[in-house]
Motif scaffolding. Structure first.
Motif, PDB file in Angstrom:
ATOM      1  N   HIS A 266       0.849  -1.187   0.000  1.00  0.00           N
ATOM      2  CA  HIS A 266       0.000   0.000   0.000  1.00  0.00           C
ATOM      3  C   HIS A 266       0.893   1.249   0.000  1.00  0.00           C
ATOM      4  CE1 HIS A 266      -3.319  -2.734   1.156  1.00  0.00           C
ATOM      5  NE2 HIS A 266      -2.428  -3.285   1.963  1.00  0.00           N
ATOM      6  N   THR A 270      -1.124   0.005   5.926  1.00  0.00           N
ATOM      7  CA  THR A 270      -2.571  -0.165   6.030  1.00  0.00           C
ATOM      8  C   THR A 270      -2.870  -1.463   6.766  1.00  0.00           C
ATOM      9  OG1 THR A 270      -2.884   0.990   3.919  1.00  0.00           O
ATOM     10  CG2 THR A 270      -4.727  -0.341   4.730  1.00  0.00           C
ATOM     11  N   SER A 272      -5.296  -4.359   8.544  1.00  0.00           N
ATOM     12  CA  SER A 272      -6.643  -4.887   8.357  1.00  0.00           C
ATOM     13  C   SER A 272      -7.584  -4.167   9.305  1.00  0.00           C
ATOM     14  CB  SER A 272      -6.659  -6.386   8.660  1.00  0.00           C
ATOM     15  OG  SER A 272      -7.989  -6.882   8.669  1.00  0.00           O
ATOM     16  N   ASN A 273      -8.832  -3.971   8.876  1.00  0.00           N
ATOM     17  CA  ASN A 273      -9.828  -3.398   9.783  1.00  0.00           C
ATOM     18  C   ASN A 273     -10.407  -4.465  10.717  1.00  0.00           C
ATOM     19  OD1 ASN A 273     -11.645  -4.840   8.150  1.00  0.00           O
ATOM     20  ND2 ASN A 273     -12.225  -3.034   6.961  1.00  0.00           N
ATOM     21  N   ASP A 288     -14.294  -1.656   2.349  1.00  0.00           N
ATOM     22  CA  ASP A 288     -14.201  -2.283   3.674  1.00  0.00           C
ATOM     23  C   ASP A 288     -13.764  -3.741   3.558  1.00  0.00           C
ATOM     24  OD1 ASP A 288     -14.975   0.027   4.960  1.00  0.00           O
ATOM     25  OD2 ASP A 288     -17.093  -0.518   5.034  1.00  0.00           O
ATOM     26  N   ASP A 290     -12.059  -5.102   1.098  1.00  0.00           N
ATOM     27  CA  ASP A 290     -10.665  -5.153   0.652  1.00  0.00           C
ATOM     28  C   ASP A 290      -9.698  -4.840   1.787  1.00  0.00           C
ATOM     29  OD1 ASP A 290     -11.518  -5.845  -1.847  1.00  0.00           O
ATOM     30  OD2 ASP A 290     -11.134  -3.887  -2.774  1.00  0.00           O
ATOM     31  N   GLN A 291     -10.064  -3.887   2.632  1.00  0.00           N
ATOM     32  CA  GLN A 291      -9.156  -3.559   3.729  1.00  0.00           C
ATOM     33  C   GLN A 291      -9.071  -4.720   4.723  1.00  0.00           C
ATOM     34  OE1 GLN A 291      -9.731   0.162   5.813  1.00  0.00           O
ATOM     35  NE2 GLN A 291      -8.161  -0.335   7.332  1.00  0.00           N
ATOM     36  N   ASP A 294      -6.958  -7.430   2.606  1.00  0.00           N
ATOM     37  CA  ASP A 294      -5.654  -7.045   2.060  1.00  0.00           C
ATOM     38  C   ASP A 294      -4.802  -6.236   3.033  1.00  0.00           C
ATOM     39  OD1 ASP A 294      -6.744  -8.232  -0.142  1.00  0.00           O
ATOM     40  OD2 ASP A 294      -6.961  -6.394  -1.320  1.00  0.00           O
ATOM     41  N   GLY A 295      -5.407  -5.726   4.098  1.00  0.00           N
ATOM     42  CA  GLY A 295      -4.624  -5.015   5.098  1.00  0.00           C
ATOM     43  C   GLY A 295      -3.746  -5.986   5.871  1.00  0.00           C
TER      44      GLY A 295
END
Length: 620
Positions: A266, A270, A272-273, A288, A290-291, A294-295
């Motif tokens: 990123h 970043t 993950s949430n 949301d 994707d985060q 992929d976070g």
């Protein structure tokens, strides 16, 4: 694995691709898998090769039954991916893979095909006849003082540091397998043993720096094979903890990535949430979702891009390699929903194609059965998704157990929590293939939750070991070890007393246990060894009755046997009306409690159950 309390500095790579020139002195740094087997159901084999400008070389293989189907190049010319096909007619043996540059200079790399055991494909994984014992190897027992610290690995042993390495290892586990067998354990799950070369907090080994190498502070690959062989002699299946959502920042490929999409990079760090619900949520936004996927899990754990086909093949083959090499009896997959759903579906299918009777479990940390059930193989999901994950972790029941035994009677309290939790089992495709537990390495110790009450402990253990599913115990529960999450992971994950020579007492022995610990140990030992030999508890039908006055009654039955379980979670004795259970008691007129040896006569209309007491009655 939950959020690990590490001192983390987010590390983003500024330069991913190296550009040194090829020379005659070039060498291959990594070729993985290091060897393979003849006789696999899938004849295709992908080899990942890493070496200086290896991508500029031509490759040749000349061995009967092995065909080089193609070579895949990536952004980084220090990598090649060789696509081989290993025929069923190929013979086990060694051959050279030849790498040649334009001038004719060659690198010869020896490769070996081993003969797969005929019975390997038919191996059985763990199931509901097993009880799984979870160990954090660094905190269990130190069997080899010579590997406490290793020169080329960053973190050294420091038992005074709760978050440091304490020196537990594979040899320490091997030395105590007789203890586990005597206790009644039939399966062993170790938190990861693969190399984790992070500078701190590496004892948990969830930030893997080499997927094909046991951490030298735990032992060697061959030591892990010895552990598996020793387990089998003790009637114990070995379950390997795998981590595919992320690797560690210290992984060797992070210094020289095959391609920029090997991990999720990123513009800035970043995380993950951690919103797992975005996967099942039909209204979730793409940003949301994707985060979440992929976070990065935390700053030292780069998120692997499992949509990269080369990487996903690498991970699938890594699992199969360890199953074959170490003769595994199961796999536990960490942070399962964080992985790419389609990639993990392919992983599950690949494992089941090679091992149709194998079992593997995903960490599905949700509070509701509906969310957990989504991830089990063949679930009837609205979006059509099939994970091909046979077993999932029943966190919903875990959360209810943590509350149920501390509450008095109530409409939705106490024993009713257990009843209502099981009443949601209609959501699961396979209720027999659920991993049940009261604690693990990421949670509060159950004895801290129960405020040290040994009677509540016995009630809870009776339930855990007689209800449906495959129970998992965390090392030390048998001696009432305590610890709370808020004190920090390291302080919660304390050493097993007696695992180190300098320990003042040895709780692995009868003489080293306090009277209270001995009481708990013997209770659990008796129940575990009885369970081991009673198929009615493994897979018998379950019939339960709505708890009254905080007394929960249920029955397990098959064609040969019926067992009545009574849990009185009250501070006072309770009388129960036996006629209420006529559907399950049928013509049985008596029974014997396997916990106390007490005989019961069912000719009366009522039966008295002592305060804070569990009964496991074999009906006669």
């Amino acid at each position: 694995m939950n959020l690990l309390k590490l001192s983390l500095i987010p590390c983003l790579l500024l330069s991913l691709i190296s550009s040194t020139a090829f020379s005659a002195a070039s060498k291959i740094d990594h070729l993985e898998p290091m060897f393979w087997w003849v006789g696999m159901n899938n004849p295709n084999l992908q080899l990942m090769v890493h070496g200086e400008h290896i991508g500029n070389l031509k490759v040749e293989i000349s061995y009967p039954g092995v065909q080089l189907m193609g070579v895949t190049k990536v952004d980084n010319d220090n990598y090649l991916f060789l696509n081989l096909q290993v025929s069923s007619t190929a013979k086990a043996g060694k051959f050279n893979i030849v790498f040649r540059d334009a001038s004719g200079k060659e690198i010869h790399y020896p490769y070996e095909l081993k003969q797969r055991r005929k019975e390997s494909a038919e191996r059985k994984g763990f199931d509901n006849s097993d009880v799984i014992y979870l160990i954090m190897p660094d905190r269990f027992a130190n069997g080899d003082l010579d590997n406490n610290s290793v020169e080329n690995l960053s973190e050294k042993v420091d038992r005074n540091n709760p978050d440091g390495r304490h020196g537990g290892d594979i040899q320490g586990i091997i030395k105590h397998l007789d203890y586990l067998e005597d206790l009644g354990i039939t399966a062993l799950w170790n938190t990861p043993l693969l190399e984790d070369n992070e500078p701190q907090g590496s004892y948990h080994s969830y930030a893997i720096s080499d997927y094909y190498k046991i951490d030298a502070r735990f032992g060697t690959n061959e030591d892990y094979r010895r552990l598996s062989q020793a387990c089998q002699k003790h009637g114990i299946k070995l379950i390997m903890d795998m981590v595919f959502n992320h690797c560690g920042m210290a992984h060797w490929w992070m210094k020289d990535l095959p391609s920029k999409d090997w991990v999720h990079l990123h513009d800035k760090f970043t995380p993950s949430n951690h919103r797992k619900s975005t996967i099942q949520d039909p209204y979730a936004s793409k940003i949301d979702r994707d985060q979440f996927l992929d976070g990065w899990f935390v700053g030292c754990m780069p998120d692997l891009n499992q949509q990269n086909e080369l990487l996903m093949t690498y991970l699938i083959q890594n699992s199969i390699w360890w199953v074959e090499y170490a003769d595994l009896g199961g796999i536990r997959m960490d942070t399962y929903p964080y992985n790419d759903p389609q990639g993990m579906s392919e992983w599950g299918q690949a494992l089941l194609r090679e091992y149709p009777h194998f079992n593997f479990v995903g960490e599905t940390w949700y509070k509701s059965a509906a969310d957990i059930a989504y991830w089990q193989k063949d679930a009837l999901n609205a979006d059509g998704y099939n994970s091909y994950m046979p077993c999932v972790m029943d966190f919903q029941l875990f959360f209810e157990m943590q509350k149920a035994f501390n509450e008095s009677t109530g409409w939705e309290k106490g024993m009713v929590r257990l009843y209502e939790s099981l009443a949601a089992d209609y959501l699961y495709h396979d209720t027999g293939n659920l991993l049940t537990f009261a604690e693990n390495h990421d949670t509060d110790r159950i004895m801290w939750v129960l405020d040290g009450d040994i009677q509540k402990f016995k009630l809870l253990m009776t339930f855990l070991l007689t209800t449906r599913g495959t129970p998992q115990l965390y090392s030390g529960i048998e001696i009432l070890m305590e610890g709370k999450k808020s004190d920090g992971d390291g302080k919660m994950r304390i050493d097993f007393p007696g695992g180190w020579k300098q320990d003042q007492r040895n709780a692995f022995t009868k003489q080293g246990r306090t009277a209270r610990e001995a009481d708990a140990f013997q209770f659990l030992r008796n129940l575990l060894n009885w369970r081991k030999n009673n198929a009615v508890i493994h897979s018998g039908n379950l019939r339960h009755y709505v708890p009254e006055n905080n007394v929960y009654v249920y029955f397990r039955s098959n064609a040969e046997k019926s067992v009545m379980v009574v849990l009185n979670s009250n501070a006072e004795a309770q009388k129960i009306n036996l006629s209420r259970f006529s559907e399950s008691m049928k013509t049985y007129i008596s029974g014997k409690d396997i916990l106390s040896g007490k005989l019961f006569d069912f000719s009366q209309d009522t039966m008295e159950v002592e305060a804070n007491t569990s009964l496991v009655i074999e009906l006669q």
